[in-house]
Design a protein around this motif. Structure first.
Motif, PDB file in Angstrom:
ATOM      1  N   TYR A 194       0.812  -1.223   0.000  1.00 60.39           N
ATOM      2  CA  TYR A 194       0.000   0.000   0.000  1.00 60.39           C
ATOM      3  C   TYR A 194       0.843   1.270   0.000  1.00 60.39           C
ATOM      4  O   TYR A 194       0.557   2.215  -0.731  1.00 60.39           O
ATOM      5  CB  TYR A 194      -0.954   0.014   1.195  1.00 60.39           C
TER       6      TYR A 194
ATOM      7  N   VAL B  19      -0.922   4.644  -0.603  1.00 64.25           N
ATOM      8  CA  VAL B  19      -1.226   5.323   0.657  1.00 64.25           C
ATOM      9  C   VAL B  19      -0.014   6.143   1.081  1.00 64.25           C
ATOM     10  O   VAL B  19       1.122   5.665   1.032  1.00 64.25           O
ATOM     11  CB  VAL B  19      -1.581   4.292   1.765  1.00 64.25           C
TER      12      VAL B  19
ATOM     13  N   SER C 123       0.040   8.782   6.520  1.00 64.73           N
ATOM     14  CA  SER C 123      -1.377   8.568   6.816  1.00 64.73           C
ATOM     15  C   SER C 123      -1.571   7.715   8.061  1.00 64.73           C
ATOM     16  O   SER C 123      -0.849   6.741   8.283  1.00 64.73           O
ATOM     17  CB  SER C 123      -2.039   7.858   5.630  1.00 64.73           C
TER      18      SER C 123
ATOM     19  N   TYR D 130      -3.731   5.629   8.372  1.00 61.57           N
ATOM     20  CA  TYR D 130      -4.172   4.334   7.869  1.00 61.57           C
ATOM     21  C   TYR D 130      -3.028   3.312   7.865  1.00 61.57           C
ATOM     22  O   TYR D 130      -3.258   2.108   7.951  1.00 61.57           O
ATOM     23  CB  TYR D 130      -4.745   4.503   6.458  1.00 61.57           C
TER      24      TYR D 130
ATOM     25  N   GLU E 118      -3.160   1.003  10.756  1.00 63.46           N
ATOM     26  CA  GLU E 118      -4.226   0.005  10.606  1.00 63.46           C
ATOM     27  C   GLU E 118      -3.796  -1.106   9.649  1.00 63.46           C
ATOM     28  O   GLU E 118      -4.060  -2.288   9.889  1.00 63.46           O
ATOM     29  CB  GLU E 118      -5.508   0.679  10.109  1.00 63.46           C
ATOM     30  N   LEU E 119      -3.112  -0.725   8.578  1.00 64.38           N
ATOM     31  CA  LEU E 119      -2.628  -1.723   7.626  1.00 64.38           C
ATOM     32  C   LEU E 119      -1.642  -2.688   8.288  1.00 64.38           C
ATOM     33  O   LEU E 119      -1.623  -3.880   7.995  1.00 64.38           O
ATOM     34  CB  LEU E 119      -1.938  -1.039   6.432  1.00 64.38           C
TER      35      LEU E 119
ATOM     36  N   ARG F 156      -7.007  -6.782  13.188  1.00 68.08           N
ATOM     37  CA  ARG F 156      -7.878  -7.232  12.090  1.00 68.08           C
ATOM     38  C   ARG F 156      -8.338  -8.664  12.325  1.00 68.08           C
ATOM     39  O   ARG F 156      -9.504  -8.994  12.137  1.00 68.08           O
ATOM     40  CB  ARG F 156      -7.136  -7.170  10.747  1.00 68.08           C
TER      41      ARG F 156
ATOM     42  N   ASP G 204     -16.437  -1.843   5.807  1.00 64.54           N
ATOM     43  CA  ASP G 204     -16.681  -0.419   5.520  1.00 64.54           C
ATOM     44  C   ASP G 204     -17.953  -0.212   4.710  1.00 64.54           C
ATOM     45  O   ASP G 204     -18.671   0.757   4.906  1.00 64.54           O
ATOM     46  CB  ASP G 204     -15.527   0.165   4.684  1.00 64.54           C
TER      47      ASP G 204
ATOM     48  N   ARG H 217     -11.101  -6.739   1.960  1.00 63.03           N
ATOM     49  CA  ARG H 217     -10.253  -5.559   2.010  1.00 63.03           C
ATOM     50  C   ARG H 217      -8.798  -5.984   2.018  1.00 63.03           C
ATOM     51  O   ARG H 217      -8.466  -7.119   2.332  1.00 63.03           O
ATOM     52  CB  ARG H 217     -10.532  -4.769   3.290  1.00 63.03           C
TER      53      ARG H 217
ATOM     54  N   THR I 223     -11.943   9.003   0.994  1.00 63.66           N
ATOM     55  CA  THR I 223     -11.236   8.855   2.265  1.00 63.66           C
ATOM     56  C   THR I 223     -11.277  10.193   2.991  1.00 63.66           C
ATOM     57  O   THR I 223     -11.663  11.211   2.418  1.00 63.66           O
ATOM     58  CB  THR I 223      -9.755   8.481   2.052  1.00 63.66           C
TER      59      THR I 223
END
Length: 167
Positions: A27, A33, A37, A39, A42-43, A49, A79, A89, A152
């Motif tokens: 990503y 990405v 970020s 995010y 989270e990745l 997860r 989402d 995802r 986003t």
């Protein structure tokens, strides 16, 4: 899966770090990405997860070369899934897994899960920069659902695609 020596299976706890690193590598490393970020965290956080979603891995010669997160509607990582839809995802295939059909195999496994569990459709969100993934989704029969597209928090446009599997 075929002669490529790739096995698709549920993740094991000892693989969380490798999957998180692979997801960030794809990503962020491939420009989808921004490295700044929020995010990215989270990745990388595969353990979180795995607590509320199903994570599949593609393994070849004991190395994780791909992964996908399967999120059921109403769970933390879903989402866009609506009633009757199974969402996936964070589909990633590392450089060493490219060209082996790993992405297709992972998505096909999600489709099989959807059929086995009697979901009506499989849905996903993709980004305009993810051209290889988009070609894969098109090839497997996913259709763009423009009225469900979204942005986003940073304003990046996201594309929603859907594949009916049991309607």
């Amino acid at each position: 899966m075929g002669d490529s020596g790739v096995t698709i299976r549920d993740i094991e706890a000892g693989e969380y770090t490798a999957v998180g690193a692979l997801t960030v590598e794809v990503y962020v490393g491939e420009g989808h990405v921004n490295p700044e970020s929020p995010y990215v965290a989270e990745l990388a956080d595969t353990a979180t997860r795995a607590a509320s979603a199903e994570i599949l891995v593609a393994v070849r010669e004991n190395e994780v070369i791909g992964s996908v997160t399967v999120a059921r509607p109403g769970t933390e990582f879903a989402d866009i899934a609506r009633a009757g839809e199974l969402e996936f995802r964070m589909l990633v295939v590392g450089k060493r897994g490219r060209g082996l059909g790993v992405g297709s195999a992972l998505v096909r496994e999600v489709i099989e899960i959807a059929r086995a569990e009697s979901w009506h459709a499989v849905v996903l969100t993709t980004m305009p920069t993810m051209q290889d993934a988009r070609r894969l989704y098109d090839r497997l029969g996913f259709v763009h659902v423009p009225e469900r597209d979204w942005l986003t928090m940073a304003g990046t446009p996201l594309t929603v695609m859907r594949l009916p599997v049991g309607e």
